[in-house]
Design a protein around this motif. Structure first.
Motif, short mmCIF file in Angstrom:
data_model
loop_
_atom_site.label_atom_id
_atom_site.label_comp_id
_atom_site.label_asym_id
_atom_site.label_seq_id
_atom_site.Cartn_x
_atom_site.Cartn_y
_atom_site.Cartn_z
N SER A 24 0.92 -1.32 0.06
CA SER A 24 -0.06 -0.15 -0.19
C SER A 24 0.70 1.29 0.01
O SER A 24 0.49 2.34 -0.21
N SER A 25 2.12 1.23 0.62
CA SER A 25 2.99 2.32 0.52
C SER A 25 3.57 2.68 -0.94
O SER A 25 3.88 3.89 -0.92
N GLY B 289 1.79 2.16 -3.23
CA GLY B 289 0.35 2.64 -4.42
C GLY B 289 0.10 1.39 -4.98
O GLY B 289 -0.56 1.65 -6.24
N ASP C 238 -2.40 -1.61 -5.91
CA ASP C 238 -3.79 -2.49 -5.34
C ASP C 238 -3.47 -4.01 -5.74
O ASP C 238 -3.24 -4.44 -6.69
N THR D 14 -5.90 -6.00 -4.87
CA THR D 14 -7.17 -6.61 -4.94
C THR D 14 -7.14 -7.90 -6.12
O THR D 14 -6.58 -7.86 -7.16
#
Length: 254
Positions: A211-212, A214, A216, A218
């Motif tokens: 997440s750091s 950027g 995704d 999913t």
């Protein structure tokens, strides 16, 4: 020239382990199973170290994405001779659903963050055999790529890569920064000595979250079922060529 090299180090089930499918058909058994660095990645690490020994590379950074156990793989790379390691921590459940596209985004983000000049990866991982991550990463970075390298030389701002193709050997020249993938015959990886294994424990290992960067995570696909390959039927001996032809005709092969 003093290159900053990033090397991918994927943690996979050891090549000598017999793979077993889970009873619920959702994947393969990984718990209690020996893991090691992907053999092609190990070759990539060795090549990076050789470039440093030739004074071509200044710093080697090992990168691995996945659960906390990936740090063991990174320590192996550090013991071989890498200077620093980066672990992008991803929980096992999320990691199992990841595809090369997402891994390529993570690698590309780390490359930009660390100002890398040369990205060395194994040509493929022996668990999924996708052979996609390096190519996708090159596309993310808009860098030239040279895959299946059996020899690598650095000349000024270019990499000369000899690669094996169907018709023989091909040599290509790519401008740095670039992505290069290691084939089996590029080199023979060294064994980590005990003193270097001890030194590796003191080398820096940075932990990051996807997440750091950027990215995704999913899931884009769902595994419906994992099956063992069909059992091959046993053969039988024939006494003559005529009998062989007769059997082949029965099978529609003659």
């Amino acid at each position: 020239m003093s290159l900053r090299i990033l090397v991918g180090c994927k943690r996979v089930i050891d090549y000598a382990v017999k793979i077993r499918v889970k009873p619920d058909k959702t994947g393969v058994v990984t718990e209690g199973v020996k893991h090691s660095m992907n053999p092609f990645d190990e070759i990539a690490v060795e090549e990076a170290i050789r470039l440093k020994e030739k004074k071509v590379a200044g710093e080697i950074i090992a990168l691995s994405c996945g659960p906390s156990q990936c740090q063991e793989t990174l320590r192996t790379a550090l013991a071989m001779g890498a200077d620093k390691a980066i672990h992008v921590e991803i929980p096992s459940k999320e990691y199992d659903a990841l595809q090369p596209f997402q891994i390529s985004k993570i690698i590309a983000a780390v490359v930009k963050k660390e100002n890398i000049d040369l990205l060395l990866l194994g040509k493929q991982a022996i668990d999924d055999d996708c052979n996609q991550t390096a190519q996708m990463t090159a596309a993310q970075l808009l860098w030239p790529q040279a895959t299946f390298a059996s020899k690598l030389d650095i000349e000024k701002n270019f990499a000369l890569v000899r690669r094996e193709v169907d018709g023989g050997l091909e040599t290509i020249k790519v401008k740095l920064p670039a992505v290069v993938t290691a084939d089996l015959r590029l080199n023979e990886p060294r064994y980590a000595t005990l003193p270097n294994i001890m030194k590796a424990k003191k080398k820096p290992l940075v932990k990051l979250l996807a997440s750091s960067l950027g990215v995704d995570l999913t899931a884009r696909q769902e595994v419906v079922s994992v099956e063992d390959p069909p059992v091959r039927k046993s053969g039988h001996k024939v006494e003559s060529v005529e009998e062989l032809v007769k059997d082949l005709k029965k099978l529609g092969l003659a």
